[in-house]
Design an enzyme around this catalytic site. Structure first.
Site, PDB file in Angstrom:
ATOM      1  CE  LYS A  50     -12.061 -32.986   4.910  1.00  0.00           C
ATOM      2  NZ  LYS A  50     -12.106 -31.525   5.044  1.00  0.00           N
ATOM      3  CD  GLN A  94     -11.422 -28.519   2.740  1.00  0.00           C
ATOM      4  OE1 GLN A  94     -12.126 -29.477   3.035  1.00  0.00           O
ATOM      5  NE2 GLN A  94     -10.236 -28.324   3.273  1.00  0.00           N
ATOM      6  CG  ASP A 117     -15.444 -28.950   9.879  1.00  0.00           C
ATOM      7  OD1 ASP A 117     -14.938 -30.043  10.208  1.00  0.00           O
ATOM      8  OD2 ASP A 117     -15.216 -28.411   8.794  1.00  0.00           O
TER       9      ASP A 117
END
Length: 284
Positions: A50, A94, A117
């Site tokens: 990422k 994460q 997210d």
């Protein structure tokens, strides 16, 4: 026909580069801050990928690698610090987190305007009410692929083999909003092969070949097959689908790697740029 996530994500990145250049002319420098708790090798690779993708398009990054022993309170304090940091536009936590940390509490400590997210209950609620702000990256990437390849969704029987907050649940809402008829299946679903055979569109995100493999006898002729699952066997990355045989029956199919994976990264970049662009919108 192969659905190429590499092709579509490349086009999206080209557009994002232009948007980022425009923002920088207004002294707005899109920045993503990642939080990795622990030293799980797979998670570390995902975060590294990422960061690399951000660099490619011109997004700045801040890396927060945290020892797995951190307690929940201190992790939330870190997130609150990032919430208040005006140079940070997006926060990516994460997953998964260590067992001693309450995932719900930590996710919802993220400021909704930086929740790229789309996992906070605020953004999940907006999606549920057809007022989406940030949409989880993998479902959003799947929808972009279906749109790019002109897959008709209205009235189509669509099955999702996954019920997580990351994939199955938000994806079902996005598909319903396009008038698809959606069924979510999981480990306790009865007669799963029969249900899949009756579906026009099959989306699978199990990620464990020992537990589930989508074989050709599960799939009706000319079905659209989207493979989100990722497994590693003998050092090789594979999906949920027996690609060689299922591709002979499907009208459209995503490969692994090169299918949904690149789109998940592209949507992360897109959400980060969207978060940064809100500053320019509010100023004008």
């Amino acid at each position: 026909m192969i659905i190429s996530g590499l092709e579509v994500s490349s086009k999206i990145k080209e557009e994002l580069i232009k948007e980022i250049q425009h923002l920088k002319k207004h002294s707005i420098y899109p920045c993503l801050s990642t939080i990795l708790v622990g030293d799980d090798p797979a998670s570390a690779i995902y975060v590294r990928n990422k960061h690399r993708a951000c660099t490619e398009v011109g997004i700045e990054t801040k890396d927060n690698a945290i020892n797995s022993s951190i307690d929940e309170k201190k992790l939330i304090e870190l997130i609150k610090t990032l919430n208040e940091d005006e140079s940070v536009h997006g926060i990516l936590l994460q997953l998964p987190l260590p067992d001693h940390i309450n995932q719900f509490n930590v996710i919802n400590a993220i400021e909704p305007q930086k929740d790229i997210d789309g996992l906070t209950y605020y953004n999940a609620g907006l999606l549920l009410n057809k007022r989406p702000s940030f949409i989880p990256c993998t479902p959003l990437g799947v929808m972009e692929l279906l749109k790019y390849y002109n897959v008709e969704l209205k009235g189509k029987d669509t099955i999702i083999v996954n019920r997580s907050i990351l994939v199955g649940k938000p994806l079902s809402l996005l598909l319903l909003d396009k008038d698809a008829t959606v069924m979510i299946c999981h480990s306790h679903t009865k007669n799963l092969p029969d249900k899949i055979r009756n579906s026009d569109i099959v989306i699978t995100a199990v990620g464990n070949r020992k537990f589930f493999t989508l074989t050709a006898d599960f799939v009706r002729k000319d079905a659209v097959v989207i493979d989100i699952g990722i497994s590693r066997t003998n050092g090789k990355v594979i999906g949920d689908v027996d690609y060689e045989n299922v591709s002979k029956k499907a009208s459209l199919i995503t490969p692994v790697p090169g299918g949904v994976g690149p789109m998940t990264i592209a949507m992360l970049l897109k959400n980060t740029v969207f978060a940064a662009s809100r500053i320019l919108t509010s100023e004008t």
